[in-house]
Design a protein around this motif. Structure first.
Motif, mmCIF file in Angstrom:
data_model
loop_
_atom_site.group_PDB
_atom_site.id
_atom_site.type_symbol
_atom_site.label_atom_id
_atom_site.label_comp_id
_atom_site.label_asym_id
_atom_site.label_seq_id
_atom_site.Cartn_x
_atom_site.Cartn_y
_atom_site.Cartn_z
ATOM 1 N N ASN A 50 16.649 -2.462 11.266
ATOM 2 C CA ASN A 50 17.352 -1.844 10.139
ATOM 3 C C ASN A 50 16.466 -1.860 8.893
ATOM 4 O OD1 ASN A 50 19.572 -1.555 11.760
ATOM 5 N ND2 ASN A 50 20.789 -3.162 10.778
ATOM 6 N N GLY A 51 16.553 -0.795 8.113
ATOM 7 C CA GLY A 51 15.784 -0.757 6.882
ATOM 8 C C GLY A 51 15.485 0.659 6.434
ATOM 9 N N VAL A 52 14.702 0.747 5.369
ATOM 10 C CA VAL A 52 14.306 2.038 4.800
ATOM 11 C C VAL A 52 12.895 2.361 5.271
ATOM 12 C CG1 VAL A 52 13.896 3.327 2.674
ATOM 13 C CG2 VAL A 52 15.782 1.678 2.792
ATOM 14 N N TYR A 53 12.722 3.518 5.860
ATOM 15 C CA TYR A 53 11.417 3.973 6.354
ATOM 16 C C TYR A 53 10.928 5.123 5.479
ATOM 17 C CZ TYR A 53 12.241 1.186 10.542
ATOM 18 O OH TYR A 53 12.470 0.140 11.412
ATOM 19 N N THR A 54 9.639 5.085 5.163
ATOM 20 C CA THR A 54 9.040 6.071 4.265
ATOM 21 C C THR A 54 8.010 6.912 5.007
ATOM 22 O OG1 THR A 54 9.314 4.558 2.390
ATOM 23 C CG2 THR A 54 7.779 6.402 2.096
ATOM 24 N N CYS A 55 8.096 8.220 4.829
ATOM 25 C CA CYS A 55 7.123 9.156 5.411
ATOM 26 C C CYS A 55 6.295 9.762 4.265
ATOM 27 C CB CYS A 55 7.863 10.264 6.166
ATOM 28 S SG CYS A 55 6.774 11.579 6.777
ATOM 29 N N GLU A 56 4.979 9.689 4.392
ATOM 30 C CA GLU A 56 4.094 10.241 3.364
ATOM 31 C C GLU A 56 3.266 11.382 3.955
ATOM 32 O OE1 GLU A 56 1.736 7.024 1.969
ATOM 33 O OE2 GLU A 56 3.385 6.038 0.893
ATOM 34 N N VAL A 57 3.121 12.460 3.174
ATOM 35 C CA VAL A 57 2.382 13.652 3.617
ATOM 36 C C VAL A 57 1.373 14.036 2.542
ATOM 37 C CG1 VAL A 57 2.542 16.074 4.309
ATOM 38 C CG2 VAL A 57 4.366 14.472 4.936
ATOM 39 N N THR A 58 0.156 14.292 2.963
ATOM 40 C CA THR A 58 -0.879 14.776 2.041
ATOM 41 C C THR A 58 -1.491 16.065 2.591
ATOM 42 O OG1 THR A 58 -2.562 13.421 3.119
ATOM 43 C CG2 THR A 58 -1.434 12.461 1.223
ATOM 44 N N SER A 59 -1.879 16.955 1.692
ATOM 45 C CA SER A 59 -2.535 18.218 2.080
ATOM 46 C C SER A 59 -3.284 18.768 0.865
ATOM 47 C CB SER A 59 -1.516 19.239 2.593
ATOM 48 O OG SER A 59 -0.626 19.604 1.560
ATOM 49 N N LYS A 60 -4.015 19.839 1.070
ATOM 50 C CA LYS A 60 -4.744 20.483 -0.020
ATOM 51 C C LYS A 60 -4.311 21.935 -0.126
ATOM 52 C CE LYS A 60 -8.921 17.612 0.247
ATOM 53 N NZ LYS A 60 -10.394 17.609 0.427
ATOM 54 N N LEU A 108 -5.518 18.121 -4.057
ATOM 55 C CA LEU A 108 -4.801 17.259 -3.118
ATOM 56 C C LEU A 108 -3.326 17.207 -3.486
ATOM 57 C CD1 LEU A 108 -5.047 15.304 -0.698
ATOM 58 C CD2 LEU A 108 -5.328 13.454 -2.376
ATOM 59 N N LEU A 109 -2.493 17.501 -2.509
ATOM 60 C CA LEU A 109 -1.049 17.462 -2.704
ATOM 61 C C LEU A 109 -0.474 16.250 -1.955
ATOM 62 C CD1 LEU A 109 -0.258 21.256 -2.158
ATOM 63 C CD2 LEU A 109 -0.629 20.054 -4.329
ATOM 64 N N TYR A 110 0.559 15.659 -2.558
ATOM 65 C CA TYR A 110 1.146 14.444 -1.981
ATOM 66 C C TYR A 110 2.665 14.578 -1.972
ATOM 67 C CZ TYR A 110 2.726 9.565 -1.771
ATOM 68 O OH TYR A 110 3.369 8.410 -1.440
ATOM 69 N N GLY A 111 3.262 14.174 -0.847
ATOM 70 C CA GLY A 111 4.726 14.219 -0.739
ATOM 71 C C GLY A 111 5.243 12.968 -0.035
ATOM 72 N N GLN A 112 6.475 12.618 -0.342
ATOM 73 C CA GLN A 112 7.065 11.405 0.232
ATOM 74 C C GLN A 112 8.544 11.629 0.511
ATOM 75 O OE1 GLN A 112 8.157 7.628 -2.074
ATOM 76 N NE2 GLN A 112 6.145 7.065 -1.213
ATOM 77 N N ALA A 113 9.008 11.077 1.642
ATOM 78 C CA ALA A 113 10.424 11.150 1.988
ATOM 79 C C ALA A 113 10.850 9.804 2.572
ATOM 80 C CB ALA A 113 10.680 12.273 2.988
ATOM 81 N N LYS A 114 12.090 9.422 2.267
ATOM 82 C CA LYS A 114 12.602 8.149 2.753
ATOM 83 C C LYS A 114 13.878 8.364 3.560
ATOM 84 C CE LYS A 114 10.790 5.311 -1.039
ATOM 85 N NZ LYS A 114 11.107 4.308 -2.089
ATOM 86 N N THR A 115 14.045 7.534 4.572
ATOM 87 C CA THR A 115 15.267 7.582 5.372
ATOM 88 C C THR A 115 15.681 6.161 5.739
ATOM 89 O OG1 THR A 115 16.299 8.524 7.352
ATOM 90 C CG2 THR A 115 14.030 7.781 7.574
#
Length: 218
Positions: A24-34, A40-47
């Motif tokens: 159990n817990g909060v998981y973070t997904c990180e995405v980078t691209s250009k 450099l672009l950066y994105g983050q999502a949590k679930t």
């Protein structure tokens, strides 16, 4: 818990095997691209992950004997359920309402109840609070009930307290008499006079070493 041999990462996600409530817990997904300009672009999502587990059989901690006018704390213990269980209490197979004044059955009782912690507190205790108690733990996956424990509310044993005080006073009186008797007889004032005898060792003279200390003139 180790994720070795349990976690599988693929291009668009994460797969966990043999999950337990420890996952159990909060998981973070990180995405980078250009972008086209090379920025450099950066994105983050949590679930949030919640592994569903039904409650285990709770343990009802109930004092078996309490004093009228005192305080009694009853606890319902269950730690395996996921999401965490909520609790209810029953007396003589009847559900206790959150507010005793809302029910004619329990309006003479004075208690507070926390359904999140499972703590039921009587203050003050009355004779009407005597009975058989058990609790229930419940979440979205199921419910379990504890064993039944009887609680008896009793009056203060005034006679026993008075008897204990009298016995204590008698013991103190006997001790005081023993001390007085010892002093009156002089047992505590006597001093032991030790006589030291000094004996000067005598000087022994042998015949062989004897010398005449007087002389005679003929």
């Amino acid at each position: 818990m180790s994720y070795k041999d349990r976690a599988e990462v693929f291009p668009k996600g994460l797969r966990l095997k043999s999950v337990t409530k420890n996952d159990n817990g909060v998981y973070t997904c990180e995405v980078t691209s250009k972008d086209s300009s090379g920025t450099l672009l950066y994105g983050q999502a949590k679930t949030t992950l919640t592994v569903l587990v039904p409650p285990s059989i709770p343990v009802a901690q109930v004092p078996t004997s309490v004093t009228n006018g005192g305080v009694a704390v009853l606890s319902c213990i269950e730690k395996d359920g996921s999401p965490p269980a909520t609790f209810s209490w029953f007396k003589d197979k009847v559900l206790l309402p959150s507010n005793p004044k809302d029910s004619p059955t329990f309006q003479n009782s004075s208690y507070t109840f926390n359904p999140t912690t499972g703590v039921l507190k009587f203050e003050p205790v009355t004779k009407g609070d005597s009975g058989e108690y058990y609790c229930e733990a419940k979440n979205s996956e199921g419910s379990q009930t504890s064993g039944v424990v009887r609680m008896n509310a009793e009056d203060v044993n005034v006679g026993g307290i008075v008897a204990a005080v009298i016995v204590s006073l008698l013991i103190l009186a006997l001790i005081a008499f023993a001390v007085w008797f010892a002093y009156s007889r002089g047992y505590c004032n006597k001093k032991t006079n030790k006589k030291v005898i000094y004996s000067q060792p005598s000087e022994t003279r042998s015949d062989r070493n004897f010398q005449q200390t007087s002389s005679f003139l003929v």
